[in-house]
Scaffold this active site. Structure first.
Site, PDB file in Angstrom:
ATOM      1  CG  LEU A  17       4.654  -8.015   5.906  1.00 35.33           C
ATOM      2  CD1 LEU A  17       3.696  -7.212   5.033  1.00 35.33           C
ATOM      3  CD2 LEU A  17       3.903  -9.124   6.626  1.00 35.33           C
ATOM      4  CG  ASP A  36      16.615  -4.502   5.697  1.00 34.91           C
ATOM      5  OD1 ASP A  36      15.495  -5.029   5.690  1.00 34.91           O
ATOM      6  OD2 ASP A  36      16.902  -3.526   6.417  1.00 34.91           O
ATOM      7  CG  ASP A  60      19.041   4.289   1.080  1.00 36.45           C
ATOM      8  OD1 ASP A  60      17.796   4.203   1.045  1.00 36.45           O
ATOM      9  OD2 ASP A  60      19.640   5.343   1.384  1.00 36.45           O
ATOM     10  CB  VAL A  61      14.628   1.192  -1.627  1.00 38.35           C
ATOM     11  CG1 VAL A  61      14.835  -0.295  -1.430  1.00 38.35           C
ATOM     12  CG2 VAL A  61      13.848   1.812  -0.483  1.00 38.35           C
ATOM     13  CE1 TYR A 168       2.353   2.418   4.395  1.00 44.24           C
ATOM     14  CE2 TYR A 168       0.003   2.120   4.733  1.00 44.24           C
ATOM     15  CZ  TYR A 168       1.268   1.592   4.621  1.00 44.24           C
ATOM     16  OH  TYR A 168       1.450   0.241   4.716  1.00 44.24           O
ATOM     17  CE  LYS A 172       2.959   0.420   1.312  1.00 42.30           C
ATOM     18  NZ  LYS A 172       4.002  -0.541   0.889  1.00 42.30           N
ATOM     19  CG  PHE A 201      -0.055  -8.905   8.059  1.00 42.75           C
ATOM     20  CD1 PHE A 201       0.372 -10.214   7.931  1.00 42.75           C
ATOM     21  CD2 PHE A 201      -1.220  -8.518   7.409  1.00 42.75           C
ATOM     22  CE1 PHE A 201      -0.343 -11.124   7.177  1.00 42.75           C
ATOM     23  CE2 PHE A 201      -1.945  -9.418   6.651  1.00 42.75           C
ATOM     24  CZ  PHE A 201      -1.501 -10.730   6.533  1.00 42.75           C
TER      25      PHE A 201
END
Length: 263
Positions: A17, A36, A60-61, A168, A172, A201
């Site tokens: 995405l 990324d 790296d988040v 998860y 979210k 998706f």
């Protein structure tokens, strides 16, 4: 707000995405900073874009300093190109399903929970807050004196998470819940905040799903009965950028999917 002439930061921008959003932005006159961990994929995406419209930054988040370095590089690039920051799309995310108790009554690992929440929630907030400092300093544009937009990525699991999706869904669901207060916080700066909650998706995350599960999820969609394409997500992201009345909203993009407890 127009995409043309602005720079957008996209985490997870080297695949799925995020990559689709990068390509949509660059096709429409904007620049995209691709954040990324996968340098090979990131550079490959840059090479596919119109010349000079994309730049890759290793990020790296999970690491605040890594985000800071990527944002700093992006700001410097935006100054060089004359295309100021116009928004941020934190699309990096992971799944890692596990039931809170397994068949033997053993609790799942907090390390696993923390991994999902730290990438999907903390990583989102950390990147957004660091970008906002710079977006808020840009010159406002248009009749509404707009400075930019935040487009976060939740999931239909935020509302009807399946068995094994505690981590998860928690991550979210939190992203969905913070959309309105963030929009309210940023109103004084002319910055909007919208969250897209996709259903099934085709992406790097769904590519590792068992085929039976993937097909099962498709079967409970109303119409169309297929997985969404990344380009369809990106089209909505573009509309969010361009439509200034979209603010403080969580938009489901799911073909009418309401996930059952399990497939």
């Amino acid at each position: 707000m127009k995409i043309e002439g602005r720079t957008f930061v996209v985490s997870g921008g080297a695949s799925g995405l995020g990559q689709a959003c990068v390509e949509e932005i660059c096709r429409n006159g904007g620049n995209a900073a691709i954040l990324d961990l996968n340098e090979e994929n990131g550079n490959a995406v840059v090479n596919k874009l119109p010349s000079g419209t994309g730049k890759f930054f290793v990020c790296d988040v999970l690491d605040t300093e890594s985000i800071a370095a990527a944002v700093k590089g992006t700001v410097e690039w935006a100054q060089q190109t004359g295309k100021p920051l116009g928004g941020v799309i934190p699309a990096a995310g992971v799944g890692n399903p596990a039931t809170i108790l397994d068949r033997d009554g053993n609790a799942f690992s907090m390390d696993s929970f923390d991994f999902v929440v730290n990438i999907n929630l903390r990583g989102t907030i950390d990147l957004v807050r660091q970008c906002l400092v710079h977006i808020a300093k840009t010159e406002p544009v248009g009749p509404d004196n707009e400075r930019g937009v935040v487009i976060m990525v939740a999931s239909v699991a935020a509302f009807d998470g399946q068995k094994g999706q505690v981590s998860y869904a928690a991550s979210k669901g939190a992203v969905a819940a913070l959309t309105l207060p963030m929009a309210r916080d940023l109103a004084r700066y002319g910055i909007r905040c919208v969250t897209i909650a996709p259903g099934v998706f085709e992406s790097r995350m769904t590519a590792v799903m068992p085929k039976k599960l993937f097909k099962g999820l498709e079967s409970v969609m109303e119409f169309p009965k297929r997985a969404g394409q990344p380009e369809e997500f990106a089209h909505l992201a573009r509309h969010v950028i361009e439509n200034s009345m979209l603010n403080g909203a969580v938009i489901r993009l799911d073909g009418g999917l309401r996930m059952p407890s399990k497939i």
